[in-house]
Design a protein around this motif. Sequence first.
Motif, PDB file in Angstrom:
ATOM      1  N   THR A  29      -9.291  16.978  -9.758  1.00 33.68           N
ATOM      2  CA  THR A  29      -8.474  17.906 -10.511  1.00 33.68           C
ATOM      3  C   THR A  29      -7.652  18.233 -11.786  1.00 33.68           C
ATOM      4  OG1 THR A  29      -6.872  19.867  -9.821  1.00 33.68           O
ATOM      5  CG2 THR A  29      -5.923  18.451  -9.758  1.00 33.68           C
ATOM      6  N   ALA A  30      -7.657  19.477 -12.780  1.00 28.00           N
ATOM      7  CA  ALA A  30      -7.122  19.544 -13.945  1.00 28.00           C
ATOM      8  C   ALA A  30      -5.585  19.785 -14.318  1.00 28.00           C
ATOM      9  CB  ALA A  30      -8.158  20.154 -15.612  1.00 28.00           C
ATOM     10  N   PHE A  68      -2.908  22.535  -5.802  1.00 23.61           N
ATOM     11  CA  PHE A  68      -2.189  22.844  -4.078  1.00 23.61           C
ATOM     12  C   PHE A  68      -2.053  24.244  -4.136  1.00 23.61           C
ATOM     13  CE2 PHE A  68      -0.955  18.108  -5.254  1.00 23.61           C
ATOM     14  CZ  PHE A  68      -1.905  17.573  -4.219  1.00 23.61           C
ATOM     15  N   ALA A  69      -2.317  24.951  -4.717  1.00 25.58           N
ATOM     16  CA  ALA A  69      -1.814  26.678  -4.195  1.00 25.58           C
ATOM     17  C   ALA A  69      -3.188  26.965  -3.984  1.00 25.58           C
ATOM     18  CB  ALA A  69      -1.004  27.454  -5.785  1.00 25.58           C
ATOM     19  N   ALA A  70      -4.392  26.269  -4.426  1.00 21.82           N
ATOM     20  CA  ALA A  70      -4.881  27.019  -4.151  1.00 21.82           C
ATOM     21  C   ALA A  70      -5.641  26.042  -2.185  1.00 21.82           C
ATOM     22  CB  ALA A  70      -7.007  27.153  -4.997  1.00 21.82           C
ATOM     23  N   PHE A  71      -5.613  24.959  -2.177  1.00 22.50           N
ATOM     24  CA  PHE A  71      -5.881  24.517  -1.504  1.00 22.50           C
ATOM     25  C   PHE A  71      -5.158  25.015  -0.179  1.00 22.50           C
ATOM     26  CE2 PHE A  71      -6.080  19.721   0.457  1.00 22.50           C
ATOM     27  CZ  PHE A  71      -5.808  20.130   2.353  1.00 22.50           C
ATOM     28  N   ARG A  72      -3.653  25.595   0.007  1.00 20.00           N
ATOM     29  CA  ARG A  72      -3.180  25.966   0.988  1.00 20.00           C
ATOM     30  C   ARG A  72      -4.129  28.094   1.019  1.00 20.00           C
ATOM     31  NH1 ARG A  72       0.274  26.571   4.238  1.00 20.00           N
ATOM     32  NH2 ARG A  72       1.357  24.259   3.849  1.00 20.00           N
ATOM     33  N   GLU A  73      -4.084  28.266  -0.081  1.00 15.07           N
ATOM     34  CA  GLU A  73      -4.823  29.834  -0.025  1.00 15.07           C
ATOM     35  C   GLU A  73      -6.480  29.394   0.615  1.00 15.07           C
ATOM     36  OE1 GLU A  73      -3.830  31.394  -3.488  1.00 15.07           O
ATOM     37  OE2 GLU A  73      -1.228  31.336  -3.263  1.00 15.07           O
ATOM     38  N   ALA A 126       0.209  19.633   2.184  1.00 10.47           N
ATOM     39  CA  ALA A 126      -0.376  18.834   0.904  1.00 10.47           C
ATOM     40  C   ALA A 126       0.470  19.275  -0.368  1.00 10.47           C
ATOM     41  CB  ALA A 126      -1.886  19.788   0.967  1.00 10.47           C
ATOM     42  N   GLU A 127       2.092  20.641  -0.127  1.00 13.08           N
ATOM     43  CA  GLU A 127       2.033  20.355  -1.640  1.00 13.08           C
ATOM     44  C   GLU A 127       2.935  19.150  -1.718  1.00 13.08           C
ATOM     45  OE1 GLU A 127       3.549  22.985   1.404  1.00 13.08           O
ATOM     46  OE2 GLU A 127       1.590  22.501   0.894  1.00 13.08           O
ATOM     47  N   ARG A 128       3.616  18.604  -0.634  1.00 16.51           N
ATOM     48  CA  ARG A 128       4.402  17.923  -1.093  1.00 16.51           C
ATOM     49  C   ARG A 128       3.949  16.444  -1.394  1.00 16.51           C
ATOM     50  NH1 ARG A 128       5.511  16.537   5.834  1.00 16.51           N
ATOM     51  NH2 ARG A 128       6.887  18.056   5.712  1.00 16.51           N
ATOM     52  N   MET A 129       2.078  16.641  -1.665  1.00 18.06           N
ATOM     53  CA  MET A 129       2.050  15.143  -3.124  1.00 18.06           C
ATOM     54  C   MET A 129       2.562  15.642  -3.951  1.00 18.06           C
ATOM     55  SD  MET A 129      -1.824  13.530  -1.102  1.00 18.06           S
ATOM     56  CE  MET A 129      -2.026  15.641  -0.652  1.00 18.06           C
ATOM     57  N   LEU A 130       2.708  16.766  -4.991  1.00 17.63           N
ATOM     58  CA  LEU A 130       2.854  17.730  -5.471  1.00 17.63           C
ATOM     59  C   LEU A 130       4.031  17.340  -6.004  1.00 17.63           C
ATOM     60  CD1 LEU A 130       2.355  19.373  -8.455  1.00 17.63           C
ATOM     61  CD2 LEU A 130       2.671  21.287  -7.216  1.00 17.63           C
ATOM     62  N   VAL A 131       4.056  16.383  -7.586  1.00 17.23           N
ATOM     63  CA  VAL A 131       5.724  16.204  -8.060  1.00 17.23           C
ATOM     64  C   VAL A 131       6.061  17.447  -9.659  1.00 17.23           C
ATOM     65  CG1 VAL A 131       7.215  14.142  -8.769  1.00 17.23           C
ATOM     66  CG2 VAL A 131       5.286  13.989  -7.486  1.00 17.23           C
ATOM     67  N   PRO A 132       7.060  18.235  -9.445  1.00 14.53           N
ATOM     68  CA  PRO A 132       6.477  18.825 -10.942  1.00 14.53           C
ATOM     69  C   PRO A 132       7.067  18.202 -11.678  1.00 14.53           C
ATOM     70  CG  PRO A 132       7.096  19.692  -8.889  1.00 14.53           C
ATOM     71  CD  PRO A 132       7.341  18.407  -8.146  1.00 14.53           C
ATOM     72  N   GLU A 133       7.471  16.976 -11.520  1.00 14.80           N
ATOM     73  CA  GLU A 133       8.787  16.925 -13.177  1.00 14.80           C
ATOM     74  C   GLU A 133       7.070  15.637 -13.275  1.00 14.80           C
ATOM     75  OE1 GLU A 133      11.688  16.536  -9.815  1.00 14.80           O
ATOM     76  OE2 GLU A 133       9.858  16.466  -9.622  1.00 14.80           O
ATOM     77  N   ILE A 134       6.109  15.211 -12.776  1.00 13.87           N
ATOM     78  CA  ILE A 134       5.043  14.679 -13.570  1.00 13.87           C
ATOM     79  C   ILE A 134       3.962  15.098 -13.318  1.00 13.87           C
ATOM     80  CG2 ILE A 134       3.016  12.745 -12.385  1.00 13.87           C
ATOM     81  CD1 ILE A 134       5.247  11.432 -10.514  1.00 13.87           C
ATOM     82  N   ALA A 135       4.012  16.365 -12.878  1.00 10.65           N
ATOM     83  CA  ALA A 135       2.281  17.622 -13.126  1.00 10.65           C
ATOM     84  C   ALA A 135       2.725  18.187 -14.814  1.00 10.65           C
ATOM     85  CB  ALA A 135       2.492  18.023 -11.479  1.00 10.65           C
ATOM     86  N   SER A 158     -13.014  16.556   0.579  1.00 10.12           N
ATOM     87  CA  SER A 158     -13.638  17.938   0.645  1.00 10.12           C
ATOM     88  C   SER A 158     -13.168  18.571  -0.078  1.00 10.12           C
ATOM     89  CB  SER A 158     -13.821  17.704   2.303  1.00 10.12           C
ATOM     90  OG  SER A 158     -14.500  16.970   2.903  1.00 10.12           O
ATOM     91  N   PRO A 159     -12.080  19.026  -0.279  1.00 12.73           N
ATOM     92  CA  PRO A 159     -11.048  20.359  -1.097  1.00 12.73           C
ATOM     93  C   PRO A 159     -11.043  19.857  -2.755  1.00 12.73           C
ATOM     94  CG  PRO A 159      -9.553  18.690  -0.004  1.00 12.73           C
ATOM     95  CD  PRO A 159     -10.877  18.634   0.840  1.00 12.73           C
ATOM     96  N   TYR A 160     -11.565  18.783  -2.595  1.00 15.08           N
ATOM     97  CA  TYR A 160     -11.998  18.701  -3.872  1.00 15.08           C
ATOM     98  C   TYR A 160     -13.369  19.379  -4.587  1.00 15.08           C
ATOM     99  CZ  TYR A 160      -7.924  16.210  -4.183  1.00 15.08           C
ATOM    100  OH  TYR A 160      -5.903  16.022  -4.621  1.00 15.08           O
ATOM    101  N   ALA A 161     -13.812  18.943  -3.683  1.00 15.47           N
ATOM    102  CA  ALA A 161     -15.436  19.243  -3.965  1.00 15.47           C
ATOM    103  C   ALA A 161     -16.103  20.971  -3.294  1.00 15.47           C
ATOM    104  CB  ALA A 161     -16.223  18.813  -2.727  1.00 15.47           C
ATOM    105  N   GLU A 162     -14.744  20.740  -2.776  1.00 15.95           N
ATOM    106  CA  GLU A 162     -14.911  23.000  -2.702  1.00 15.95           C
ATOM    107  C   GLU A 162     -14.474  23.854  -3.657  1.00 15.95           C
ATOM    108  OE1 GLU A 162     -15.808  26.662  -1.474  1.00 15.95           O
ATOM    109  OE2 GLU A 162     -16.539  24.232  -0.665  1.00 15.95           O
ATOM    110  N   LEU A 163     -12.732  23.595  -4.153  1.00 13.87           N
ATOM    111  CA  LEU A 163     -12.155  23.534  -4.624  1.00 13.87           C
ATOM    112  C   LEU A 163     -12.572  23.471  -6.429  1.00 13.87           C
ATOM    113  CD1 LEU A 163      -9.036  23.600  -2.983  1.00 13.87           C
ATOM    114  CD2 LEU A 163     -10.509  25.693  -3.502  1.00 13.87           C
TER     115      LEU A 163
END
Length: 207
Positions: free
Chosen positions: A76-77, A83-88, A119-128, A50-55
């Motif tokens: 997401t691109a 993940f910032a938008a997910f939280r906010e 949810a930001e735990r799913m973000l791996v900055p080195e990979i992203a 759902s957050p992808y459909a929304e955001l």
Amino acid sequence: MTTTAPARIRGYRPGDHDALHEICIRTGKGGQDATGHYRDPGILPAIFASPYAELEPGLVFVADDGGPVIGYIVGTADSTAFFAAFRERWLPTVAARYPAPEGTPEGPDAHLRDLLHHAERMLVPEIAAEYPAHLHIDLLPEGQKRGLGRKLMETYLGALRERGVPGVHLGMDPANTNALAFYERMGFERLPEPPGREDGFHLGLRL
């Protein structure tokens, strides 16, 4: 004689929301139905669909064979911005239904509620940094073995290329060998994991 109607891949419409919700639950336990595994299985689409459909609805595509939607791909691109938008923007809409657990999470529901609130735990900055996009793809059993997974993926990857995105990644459960074989056929390769991350692994594809 029973025949299977040809399916088409099309962009997401607001009326598809309930179908995404159902598909996410019916495929939410390693590709199997997660309905009886959680007290409230709606926590799954609240994180993974759902957050992808929304955001970012422009990067949601569905498989449609004339009846209810039978599969989707969401993504997401820009994972960091997502993940910032997910939280906010997203979390405040679902936090009351799925409150954060108190103390150490225990049980599958509590672990997912904890993930929802972090949810930001799913973000791996080195990979992203090199593979900024990410995705989730799910097909109901009636949509499988019809080439729809590949068509969904090709449509999504094409949309990313149109946006100039350099790479896409996804998280993998090592036990899901069928999914791994599919992604490898699509050209994804296993990525080096940053130190300290041992919960599965990631695949990436340069675009």
